[in-house]
Scaffold this motif. Structure first.
Motif, mmCIF file in Angstrom:
data_model
loop_
_atom_site.group_PDB
_atom_site.id
_atom_site.type_symbol
_atom_site.label_atom_id
_atom_site.label_comp_id
_atom_site.label_asym_id
_atom_site.label_seq_id
_atom_site.Cartn_x
_atom_site.Cartn_y
_atom_site.Cartn_z
ATOM 1 N N ASN A 164 1.060 23.243 -1.769
ATOM 2 C CA ASN A 164 1.131 21.860 -2.243
ATOM 3 C C ASN A 164 -0.037 21.580 -3.172
ATOM 4 N N PRO A 165 -0.104 22.331 -4.254
ATOM 5 C CA PRO A 165 -1.323 22.198 -5.074
ATOM 6 C C PRO A 165 -1.270 20.966 -5.968
ATOM 7 N N ARG A 166 -1.627 19.837 -5.383
ATOM 8 C CA ARG A 166 -1.669 18.613 -6.183
ATOM 9 C C ARG A 166 -2.985 18.539 -6.950
ATOM 10 N N GLN B 180 -7.347 30.543 9.901
ATOM 11 C CA GLN B 180 -7.405 29.583 8.783
ATOM 12 C C GLN B 180 -6.158 29.584 7.911
ATOM 13 N N ILE B 181 -5.137 30.367 8.292
ATOM 14 C CA ILE B 181 -4.022 30.579 7.385
ATOM 15 C C ILE B 181 -3.316 29.275 6.991
ATOM 16 N N ARG B 182 -3.196 28.333 7.940
ATOM 17 C CA ARG B 182 -2.489 27.089 7.622
ATOM 18 C C ARG B 182 -3.187 26.342 6.484
ATOM 19 N N ASP B 183 -4.526 26.292 6.532
ATOM 20 C CA ASP B 183 -5.281 25.602 5.469
ATOM 21 C C ASP B 183 -5.025 26.261 4.116
ATOM 22 N N VAL B 184 -5.025 27.585 4.114
ATOM 23 C CA VAL B 184 -4.838 28.320 2.861
ATOM 24 C C VAL B 184 -3.445 28.056 2.297
ATOM 25 N N VAL B 185 -2.440 28.138 3.159
ATOM 26 C CA VAL B 185 -1.068 27.929 2.699
ATOM 27 C C VAL B 185 -0.889 26.506 2.181
ATOM 28 N N ASP B 186 -1.452 25.522 2.889
ATOM 29 C CA ASP B 186 -1.366 24.132 2.422
ATOM 30 C C ASP B 186 -1.986 23.996 1.039
#
Length: 168
Positions: free
Chosen positions: A126-128, A116-122
């Motif tokens: 990119n915390p809009r 799940q790391i990609r989801d977490v990093v996204d």
């Protein structure tokens, strides 16, 4: 002479009893009257993200709503972002929070969140929009008498709300 030693023993026991009762009175007074401190997660910073190991810095804010200094001896925590458990562990960092004030502390953690790391990093890079989190654990407080405060908080990390460079 036997009478004198009996009186001494009695005095010692009386003093110990008074001390024990006094301390327990103190502890319950603290627990009953003082507003409990609040803990919130204010930032999760990805430090190094690789496929099989990730390093993050977690920034927590402790609010002391009482009239006295609050001594914090550590935090046992379990942090979830969205529906996924990010990490759990224990920090033994000590800090003193002045009355009606707050303090920050930072915890470095290692995780293995594959796949799940990609989801977490996204979510973090990119915390809009606010990132929902859940914090469960125990704030260890008190200098002489431990008074652990249960922590259960569902909140949001607001992007750009916290700039860690200002604090330590």
């Amino acid at each position: 002479n036997g009478m004198v030693s009996q009186v001494r023993v009695f005095r010692t026991y009386s003093l110990l009893l008074a001390l024990i009762l006094g301390l327990s009175g103190c502890a319950s007074w603290f627990a009953d009257d003082a507003p409990a401190p609040e803990v919130r997660l204010v930032k999760v910073e990805p430090v190094r993200v690789k496929l099989l190991e990730q390093k993050f810095k977690l920034y927590f804010r402790v609010d002391n709503r009482d009239d006295n200094d609050l001594t914090v001896r550590g935090l046992v925590y379990k942090v979830s972002l969205g529906t996924m458990v990010l990490t759990e562990g224990e920090s033994n960092e000590w800090l003193t929070v002045p009355p009606h004030s707050h303090a920050f502390f930072r915890v470095s953690v290692r995780t293995n969140l594959w796949p799940q790391i990609r989801d977490v990093v996204d979510m973090l890079k990119n915390p809009r929009e606010p990132v929902p989190y859940r914090l469960e654990g125990e704030l260890k407080t008190g200098l002489f008498i431990g008074n652990d405060v249960q922590v259960l908080r569902n909140g949001e990390i607001i992007p750009g709300d916290f700039i860690p460079e200002r604090h330590r």
